[in-house]
Motif scaffolding. Structure first.
Motif, PDB file in Angstrom:
ATOM      1  N   TYR A  92       0.844  -1.196   0.000  1.00 19.67           N
ATOM      2  CA  TYR A  92       0.000   0.000   0.000  1.00 19.67           C
ATOM      3  C   TYR A  92       0.878   1.243   0.000  1.00 19.67           C
ATOM      4  CZ  TYR A  92      -3.753  -3.263   0.837  1.00 19.67           C
ATOM      5  OH  TYR A  92      -4.639  -4.296   0.705  1.00 19.67           O
ATOM      6  N   LEU A  93       0.523   2.184  -0.855  1.00 23.46           N
ATOM      7  CA  LEU A  93       1.350   3.361  -1.108  1.00 23.46           C
ATOM      8  C   LEU A  93       0.793   4.586  -0.410  1.00 23.46           C
ATOM      9  CD1 LEU A  93       1.760   2.809  -4.951  1.00 23.46           C
ATOM     10  CD2 LEU A  93       3.474   2.314  -3.186  1.00 23.46           C
ATOM     11  N   ASN A  94       1.698   5.406   0.094  1.00 22.81           N
ATOM     12  CA  ASN A  94       1.360   6.712   0.637  1.00 22.81           C
ATOM     13  C   ASN A  94       1.884   7.794  -0.287  1.00 22.81           C
ATOM     14  OD1 ASN A  94       0.097   6.031   3.292  1.00 22.81           O
ATOM     15  ND2 ASN A  94       2.065   4.974   3.572  1.00 22.81           N
ATOM     16  N   PRO A  95       1.272   8.982  -0.249  1.00 25.45           N
ATOM     17  CA  PRO A  95       1.737  10.062  -1.112  1.00 25.45           C
ATOM     18  C   PRO A  95       3.223  10.332  -0.914  1.00 25.45           C
ATOM     19  CG  PRO A  95      -0.356  10.639  -0.114  1.00 25.45           C
ATOM     20  CD  PRO A  95       0.085   9.375   0.543  1.00 25.45           C
ATOM     21  N   GLY A  96       3.928  10.463  -2.018  1.00 29.98           N
ATOM     22  CA  GLY A  96       5.368  10.726  -1.979  1.00 29.98           C
ATOM     23  C   GLY A  96       6.223   9.482  -1.990  1.00 29.98           C
ATOM     24  N   ASP A  97       5.620   8.298  -1.832  1.00 29.38           N
ATOM     25  CA  ASP A  97       6.397   7.065  -1.941  1.00 29.38           C
ATOM     26  C   ASP A  97       7.018   6.978  -3.328  1.00 29.38           C
ATOM     27  OD1 ASP A  97       5.760   6.300   0.603  1.00 29.38           O
ATOM     28  OD2 ASP A  97       4.403   4.676   0.044  1.00 29.38           O
ATOM     29  N   THR A  98       8.213   6.434  -3.396  1.00 31.33           N
ATOM     30  CA  THR A  98       8.925   6.299  -4.665  1.00 31.33           C
ATOM     31  C   THR A  98       9.416   4.875  -4.839  1.00 31.33           C
ATOM     32  OG1 THR A  98      11.070   6.912  -3.730  1.00 31.33           O
ATOM     33  CG2 THR A  98       9.695   8.706  -4.587  1.00 31.33           C
ATOM     34  N   GLY A  99       9.689   4.525  -6.088  1.00 33.08           N
ATOM     35  CA  GLY A  99      10.249   3.223  -6.392  1.00 33.08           C
ATOM     36  C   GLY A  99      10.810   3.222  -7.794  1.00 33.08           C
ATOM     37  N   GLY A 100      11.653   2.238  -8.096  1.00 29.83           N
ATOM     38  CA  GLY A 100      12.232   2.139  -9.424  1.00 29.83           C
ATOM     39  C   GLY A 100      13.432   3.039  -9.600  1.00 29.83           C
ATOM     40  N   ASP A 101      14.201   2.760 -10.637  1.00 31.14           N
ATOM     41  CA  ASP A 101      15.414   3.522 -10.931  1.00 31.14           C
ATOM     42  C   ASP A 101      15.381   4.040 -12.362  1.00 31.14           C
ATOM     43  OD1 ASP A 101      16.759   3.004  -8.414  1.00 31.14           O
ATOM     44  OD2 ASP A 101      17.018   0.944  -9.112  1.00 31.14           O
ATOM     45  N   GLY A 102      16.133   5.109 -12.595  1.00 28.90           N
ATOM     46  CA  GLY A 102      16.246   5.654 -13.941  1.00 28.90           C
ATOM     47  C   GLY A 102      14.888   6.014 -14.507  1.00 28.90           C
ATOM     48  N   PRO A 103      14.603   5.617 -15.755  1.00 28.25           N
ATOM     49  CA  PRO A 103      13.314   5.979 -16.358  1.00 28.25           C
ATOM     50  C   PRO A 103      12.127   5.342 -15.648  1.00 28.25           C
ATOM     51  CG  PRO A 103      14.507   4.420 -17.741  1.00 28.25           C
ATOM     52  CD  PRO A 103      15.472   4.876 -16.691  1.00 28.25           C
ATOM     53  N   ALA A 104      12.374   4.286 -14.878  1.00 28.74           N
ATOM     54  CA  ALA A 104      11.288   3.629 -14.139  1.00 28.74           C
ATOM     55  C   ALA A 104      11.017   4.285 -12.791  1.00 28.74           C
ATOM     56  CB  ALA A 104      11.621   2.148 -13.930  1.00 28.74           C
ATOM     57  N   HIS A 105      11.788   5.297 -12.423  1.00 26.93           N
ATOM     58  CA  HIS A 105      11.575   5.950 -11.130  1.00 26.93           C
ATOM     59  C   HIS A 105      10.175   6.553 -11.080  1.00 26.93           C
ATOM     60  CE1 HIS A 105      12.026   9.188  -8.029  1.00 26.93           C
ATOM     61  NE2 HIS A 105      12.607   8.183  -7.406  1.00 26.93           N
ATOM     62  N   THR A 106       9.424   6.172 -10.050  1.00 30.28           N
ATOM     63  CA  THR A 106       8.011   6.529  -9.970  1.00 30.28           C
ATOM     64  C   THR A 106       7.709   7.189  -8.640  1.00 30.28           C
ATOM     65  OG1 THR A 106       7.559   4.519 -11.245  1.00 30.28           O
ATOM     66  CG2 THR A 106       5.669   5.641 -10.266  1.00 30.28           C
ATOM     67  N   ILE A 107       6.924   8.255  -8.693  1.00 30.98           N
ATOM     68  CA  ILE A 107       6.472   8.959  -7.506  1.00 30.98           C
ATOM     69  C   ILE A 107       4.958   8.813  -7.407  1.00 30.98           C
ATOM     70  CG2 ILE A 107       6.372  11.172  -6.305  1.00 30.98           C
ATOM     71  CD1 ILE A 107       8.746  12.056  -8.110  1.00 30.98           C
ATOM     72  N   ALA A 108       4.476   8.345  -6.254  1.00 34.89           N
ATOM     73  CA  ALA A 108       3.037   8.250  -6.010  1.00 34.89           C
ATOM     74  C   ALA A 108       2.517   9.627  -5.591  1.00 34.89           C
ATOM     75  CB  ALA A 108       2.744   7.220  -4.927  1.00 34.89           C
ATOM     76  N   MET A 109       1.599  10.170  -6.375  1.00 32.77           N
ATOM     77  CA  MET A 109       1.033  11.493  -6.111  1.00 32.77           C
ATOM     78  C   MET A 109      -0.397  11.353  -5.590  1.00 32.77           C
ATOM     79  SD  MET A 109       2.196  13.623  -9.520  1.00 32.77           S
ATOM     80  CE  MET A 109       1.512  15.166  -8.873  1.00 32.77           C
ATOM     81  N   GLU A 110      -0.706  12.087  -4.548  1.00 35.63           N
ATOM     82  CA  GLU A 110      -2.075  12.146  -4.031  1.00 35.63           C
ATOM     83  C   GLU A 110      -2.873  13.122  -4.886  1.00 35.63           C
ATOM     84  OE1 GLU A 110      -4.304  12.780   0.247  1.00 35.63           O
ATOM     85  OE2 GLU A 110      -2.442  13.845  -0.137  1.00 35.63           O
ATOM     86  N   VAL A 111      -3.914  12.619  -5.548  1.00 34.36           N
ATOM     87  CA  VAL A 111      -4.741  13.473  -6.412  1.00 34.36           C
ATOM     88  C   VAL A 111      -6.221  13.183  -6.133  1.00 34.36           C
ATOM     89  CG1 VAL A 111      -3.024  13.878  -8.222  1.00 34.36           C
ATOM     90  CG2 VAL A 111      -4.447  11.815  -8.326  1.00 34.36           C
ATOM     91  N   GLY A 112      -6.593  13.259  -4.866  1.00 38.77           N
ATOM     92  CA  GLY A 112      -7.960  12.962  -4.464  1.00 38.77           C
ATOM     93  C   GLY A 112      -8.963  13.972  -4.992  1.00 38.77           C
ATOM     94  N   GLY A 113     -10.210  13.538  -4.979  1.00 38.49           N
ATOM     95  CA  GLY A 113     -11.329  14.353  -5.455  1.00 38.49           C
ATOM     96  C   GLY A 113     -12.360  13.451  -6.096  1.00 38.49           C
ATOM     97  N   HIS A 114     -11.951  12.750  -7.141  1.00 37.69           N
ATOM     98  CA  HIS A 114     -12.819  11.745  -7.768  1.00 37.69           C
ATOM     99  C   HIS A 114     -13.118  10.648  -6.748  1.00 37.69           C
ATOM    100  CE1 HIS A 114     -14.496   9.293 -10.978  1.00 37.69           C
ATOM    101  NE2 HIS A 114     -13.662   8.307 -10.685  1.00 37.69           N
ATOM    102  N   THR A 115     -12.071  10.106  -6.132  1.00 36.75           N
ATOM    103  CA  THR A 115     -12.187   9.321  -4.902  1.00 36.75           C
ATOM    104  C   THR A 115     -11.254   9.976  -3.884  1.00 36.75           C
ATOM    105  OG1 THR A 115     -10.407   7.757  -5.409  1.00 36.75           O
ATOM    106  CG2 THR A 115     -12.631   7.200  -6.198  1.00 36.75           C
ATOM    107  N   LEU A 116     -11.441   9.648  -2.630  1.00 34.22           N
ATOM    108  CA  LEU A 116     -10.692  10.357  -1.585  1.00 34.22           C
ATOM    109  C   LEU A 116      -9.194  10.080  -1.658  1.00 34.22           C
ATOM    110  CD1 LEU A 116     -13.047  10.050   1.513  1.00 34.22           C
ATOM    111  CD2 LEU A 116     -12.552  12.092   0.155  1.00 34.22           C
TER     112      LEU A 116
END
Length: 255
Positions: A92-116
């Motif tokens: 389970y991911l929290n806002p700002g969690d990251t993973g992956g390296d190089g081009p696969a580096h991913t940041i989980a962004m909180e963009v609630g509204g449609h769902t919380l």
């Protein structure tokens, strides 16, 4: 910006999209509306996805999860804030969690509204963001669980990404969104031109929910509530951009 990812758009259900994302270190799936088209797209390329990333709990984004996990042995992950409403996930991911390296580096962004707890996944080194039902081509998701202010803030976060970022959203709603956008800014030349391009693309059955952020900034009314002409068109001169946004969203709901 160089795109060092191989991204495949996979049509699912009536108007959903899932995405296969191949980086040097592996393949992931973004959302799981239904399994069969995703499995077919992966197998056709000889790809073995290792991760499934879920943006939010709605069934048309998770319906294929079990079958995909059975086929590929995926690690599944999604927003911690929606844990109680999601199928069981591995992580389970929290806002700002990251993973992956190089081009696969991913940041989980909180963009609630449609769902919380709706999340977007920003591949910041590759210039791509997967927004599902938050930011959409010419539009944004209906505010089902959150507030207008929450959705406004979420869209501001996405609008602040580098303008050459490619936005990959979750539904083929572009043509319908375009008709509405023209009611808000009928004099916007960039919008008029893009609407014609979308018509041609859809006539050729090409997907149009994948677009550069710079185009959205120029044509998406939900990202333009700060523009004086937009407020003037709505008779809302001097009103805050958040209030203008809320009025645009209300009008879209009734459109």
């Amino acid at each position: 910006m160089t795109m060092a990812l191989d991204i495949v758009t996979v049509p699912c259900l009536n108007d959903n999209y899932a995405y296969l994302v191949k980086a040097p270190d592996g393949v992931c799936i973004i959302d799981a509306p239904e399994a069969a088209p995703i499995i077919a797209a992966a197998e056709a390329r000889g790809w073995e996805p290792g991760v499934l990333m879920i943006t939010h709990h709605h069934h048309d984004h998770v319906g294929g999860l079990d079958a995909l996990k059975s086929r590929f042995g995926l690690m599944t992950m999604g927003p911690a804030a929606e844990k109680a409403r999601l199928p069981p996930l591995d992580h389970y991911l929290n806002p700002g969690d990251t993973g992956g390296d190089g081009p696969a580096h991913t940041i989980a962004m909180e963009v609630g509204g449609h769902t919380l707890g709706h999340m977007a996944f920003h591949f910041d080194q590759a210039g791509a963001v997967f927004t599902a039902d938050s930011l959409m081509a010419f539009g944004c998701g209906r505010v089902f669980e959150g507030t207008y202010d929450q959705m406004f803030d979420s869209l501001r976060k996405l609008a602040a990404l580098p303008p050459d970022t490619m936005v990959y959203s979750g539904h083929e709603y572009t043509a319908a969104n375009a008709k509405f956008a023209l009611t808000i800014e009928p004099q916007n030349e960039a919008l008029i031109s893009r609407v014609e391009a979308v018509k041609a693309a859809r006539a050729a059955n090409r997907p149009t929910a994948q677009v550069r952020l710079s185009e959205e900034l120029d044509t998406n009314p939900f990202l333009r509530s700060h523009v004086p002409q937009v407020a003037e068109n709505l008779g809302m001169q001097g009103v805050s951009p958040a209030e203008v946004f809320a009025e645009i969203r209300r009008r879209k709901d009734a459109f």
